[in-house]
Write a protein that holds these residues in place. Structure first.
Motif, PDB file in Angstrom:
ATOM      1  N   LEU A 101       0.818  -1.208   0.000  1.00 41.16           N
ATOM      2  CA  LEU A 101       0.000   0.000   0.000  1.00 41.16           C
ATOM      3  C   LEU A 101       0.855   1.262   0.000  1.00 41.16           C
ATOM      4  N   ASP A 105       0.943   3.991  -2.943  1.00 42.47           N
ATOM      5  CA  ASP A 105       0.705   5.409  -2.655  1.00 42.47           C
ATOM      6  C   ASP A 105       1.775   6.279  -3.303  1.00 42.47           C
ATOM      7  N   VAL A 151      -2.375  -4.485  -5.734  1.00 43.64           N
ATOM      8  CA  VAL A 151      -3.351  -3.473  -5.335  1.00 43.64           C
ATOM      9  C   VAL A 151      -4.445  -3.338  -6.391  1.00 43.64           C
ATOM     10  N   ILE A 157      -9.097  -0.984  -2.821  1.00 46.49           N
ATOM     11  CA  ILE A 157      -7.817  -0.503  -2.310  1.00 46.49           C
ATOM     12  C   ILE A 157      -7.184   0.514  -3.265  1.00 46.49           C
ATOM     13  N   ARG A 163      -7.494   3.810   1.222  1.00 47.31           N
ATOM     14  CA  ARG A 163      -6.130   3.563   1.717  1.00 47.31           C
ATOM     15  C   ARG A 163      -5.832   4.430   2.933  1.00 47.31           C
ATOM     16  N   TYR A 220       0.185  -6.363   2.068  1.00 48.66           N
ATOM     17  CA  TYR A 220      -0.231  -5.013   1.706  1.00 48.66           C
ATOM     18  C   TYR A 220       0.290  -3.961   2.674  1.00 48.66           C
TER      19      TYR A 220
END
Length: 221
Positions: A101, A105, A151, A157, A163, A220
């Motif tokens: 994650l 991002d 993802v 997600i 998130r 994740y």
């Protein structure tokens, strides 16, 4: 023509390692190396309008001590700053983080020509990266590719707000606090949590901890 490579990491030995690999795999071009062990010095050099050696390529570590005077919290902030000043600059971000994650991002936050997890680095990895940079291609290391693929398998997600909620749950925040921090209604938080549970294959009775456990088991977070 000589290229100016800016290498930025808070460990001198790592900078020397990058330099050696670059010299090994890019021995056919002339390179001037400029090394920085903190974000403040790198920022000031980039921001120098009379800089005699403007950067062509920037290698920067994601996690470094912040430069608060310029609100540069990490390597991504420096990348965004450099991109504004030097639109043609080619940027490579390196990180030790492997949670999907966070990597996703970063991937969504800023366009970079190279994005690498340090544990993926072997000699050939750097050779492939440099070849991609010199041929105007984007390069992602193995773990970055896995993060993007994993993802994208879960539509819930890929949503940045979801998130944010996952991140706050993992930090121990309850629904009311999450709604306040994200400035959204409590009912919105609850609906998004319900969607997360459903798409992750959890039941309605599963609590927040189950969401985090499921995501942690699959890498994740």
């Amino acid at each position: 023509m000589a290229y100016n490579f800016y290498l930025i990491d808070d460990h001198e030995t790592i900078l020397e390692g990058y330099k050696s690999l670059i010299q090994l795999y890019a021995d056919h071009i002339r390179i001037n190396f400029h090394k920085f062990t903190d974000l403040s010095k790198a920022y000031l050099s980039l921001n120098n309008k009379n800089n005699p050696s403007p950067p062509d390529v920037l290698f920067v570590d994601y996690r470094m001590p912040a430069y608060q005077d310029a609100t540069i919290e990490n390597g991504v902030d420096l990348v965004q700053f450099a991109k504004k000043l030097y639109p043609k600059i080619k940027v490579v971000l390196l990180t030790s983080h492997e949670d999907y994650l966070l990597l996703y991002d970063i991937y969504k936050k800023v366009a970079m020509e190279g994005f690498i997890v340090k544990s993926d680095i072997i000699g050939k990895e750097f050779g492939d990266l440099l070849e991609a940079l010199l041929n105007n291609r984007t390069y992602h290391s193995k773990t970055i590719k896995q993060a993007i693929m994993k993802v994208n398998k879960h539509e819930c997600i890929t949503n940045s707000r979801n998130r944010d909620i996952i991140r706050l749950i993992s930090e121990g925040f309850q629904s009311m606090s999450i709604s306040e921090k994200l400035d959204i209604s409590l009912s919105t938080v609850k609906k998004r949590k319900k969607t997360l549970r459903f798409q992750l294959g959890l039941t309605e009775n599963n609590n927040d901890e189950a969401i985090i456990l499921k995501l942690r088991e699959e890498g994740y977070i």
